[in-house]
Design a protein around this motif. Structure first.
Motif, mmCIF file in Angstrom:
data_model
loop_
_atom_site.group_PDB
_atom_site.id
_atom_site.type_symbol
_atom_site.label_atom_id
_atom_site.label_comp_id
_atom_site.label_asym_id
_atom_site.label_seq_id
_atom_site.Cartn_x
_atom_site.Cartn_y
_atom_site.Cartn_z
ATOM 1 N N SER A 291 0.667 -7.070 7.464
ATOM 2 C CA SER A 291 -0.314 -6.480 6.536
ATOM 3 C C SER A 291 -1.483 -7.435 6.308
ATOM 4 O O SER A 291 -2.631 -7.006 6.160
ATOM 5 N N ARG B 246 -2.841 2.249 8.514
ATOM 6 C CA ARG B 246 -4.140 1.805 7.986
ATOM 7 C C ARG B 246 -5.108 1.474 9.120
ATOM 8 O O ARG B 246 -6.313 1.638 8.979
ATOM 9 N N GLN C 149 -0.279 -1.748 -5.137
ATOM 10 C CA GLN C 149 0.856 -0.871 -5.424
ATOM 11 C C GLN C 149 1.850 -0.885 -4.269
ATOM 12 O O GLN C 149 3.060 -0.913 -4.477
ATOM 13 N N TRP C 150 1.314 -0.865 -3.032
ATOM 14 C CA TRP C 150 2.203 -0.914 -1.877
ATOM 15 C C TRP C 150 3.022 -2.203 -1.885
ATOM 16 O O TRP C 150 4.232 -2.174 -1.648
ATOM 17 N N TYR D 197 4.416 4.868 2.739
ATOM 18 C CA TYR D 197 4.049 4.614 1.346
ATOM 19 C C TYR D 197 5.029 5.287 0.385
ATOM 20 O O TYR D 197 5.599 4.642 -0.491
ATOM 21 N N GLY E 133 0.778 7.530 7.350
ATOM 22 C CA GLY E 133 1.125 6.388 6.510
ATOM 23 C C GLY E 133 1.789 6.783 5.205
ATOM 24 O O GLY E 133 2.487 5.963 4.593
ATOM 25 N N TYR E 134 1.588 8.036 4.798
ATOM 26 C CA TYR E 134 2.244 8.481 3.569
ATOM 27 C C TYR E 134 3.763 8.432 3.712
ATOM 28 O O TYR E 134 4.478 8.283 2.722
ATOM 29 N N THR F 177 -8.159 0.705 1.396
ATOM 30 C CA THR F 177 -6.924 -0.030 1.668
ATOM 31 C C THR F 177 -6.672 -1.062 0.576
ATOM 32 O O THR F 177 -5.544 -1.207 0.093
ATOM 33 N N VAL G 278 -5.188 0.508 -2.660
ATOM 34 C CA VAL G 278 -3.781 0.910 -2.675
ATOM 35 C C VAL G 278 -2.840 -0.256 -2.369
ATOM 36 O O VAL G 278 -1.638 -0.190 -2.667
ATOM 37 N N TYR G 279 -3.361 -1.338 -1.832
ATOM 38 C CA TYR G 279 -2.543 -2.463 -1.384
ATOM 39 C C TYR G 279 -1.674 -3.081 -2.487
ATOM 40 O O TYR G 279 -0.484 -3.334 -2.243
ATOM 41 N N GLN H 261 6.941 -2.130 -1.928
ATOM 42 C CA GLN H 261 7.530 -2.722 -0.726
ATOM 43 C C GLN H 261 8.527 -3.812 -1.119
ATOM 44 O O GLN H 261 9.631 -3.886 -0.572
ATOM 45 N N TRP I 283 3.346 2.128 7.334
ATOM 46 C CA TRP I 283 2.172 2.163 6.457
ATOM 47 C C TRP I 283 1.055 1.262 6.978
ATOM 48 O O TRP I 283 -0.094 1.684 7.063
#
Length: 140
Positions: free
Chosen positions: A21, A97, A70-71, A122, A118-119, A64, A67-68, A75, A93
């Motif tokens: 990531s 991206r 929260q991911w 996620y 990617g959902y 990106t 939302v990063y 995660q 995910w």
């Protein structure tokens, strides 16, 4: 008590997913930097009034980043109990991206949906995080 005895044995996959990531975020940032030069968009200007393609490149990175955090949280929570599953979902995910960005880079915002898969990753780590919470609360 050290991390190697506390974390699940497969947590190394999670760490590699985090590194993947980080590479993805760096790639997106470099693309924005290159687009700034190409389209002559100076800092601190976030968007161009003239260059739609620049705005698409910028939005791919910005979305990106939005939302990063929260991911990362979901995660991490999921990975504490389900490290391998969380890693697979995380790779899905992160890879999405790239697809999202490459679609957006065409200048046609609708093509960002190339990364919609990617959902799976996620929402997958969100569902696993809910499972962890329910286990901790004694409901599962």
């Amino acid at each position: 008590m050290d991390a190697l005895t506390v974390l699940p044995s497969n947590f190394g996959y999670v760490i590699l997913t985090y590194l993947y990531s980080w590479i993805m975020l760096g790639y997106l940032a470099v693309k924005v930097g290159g687009a700034r030069k190409k389209y002559n968009v100076k800092y601190p200007t976030m968007y161009s009034d003239k260059e739609q393609v620049f705005n698409c490149i910028q939005r791919a990175h910005q979305n990106t980043l939005e939302v990063y955090p929260q991911w990362l949280v979901f995660q991490t929570i999921a990975a504490l109990v389900y490290p391998l599953s969380a890693s697979v979902l995380g790779v899905i995910w992160v890879t999405s991206r790239f697809s999202y960005a490459w679609g957006y880079y065409t200048g046609d915002p609708a093509k960002r949906m190339n990364g919609a898969y990617g959902y799976i990753g996620y929402f997958g780590v969100i569902i696993l995080s809910i499972s962890v919470a329910l286990q901790l609360l004694g409901f599962l």
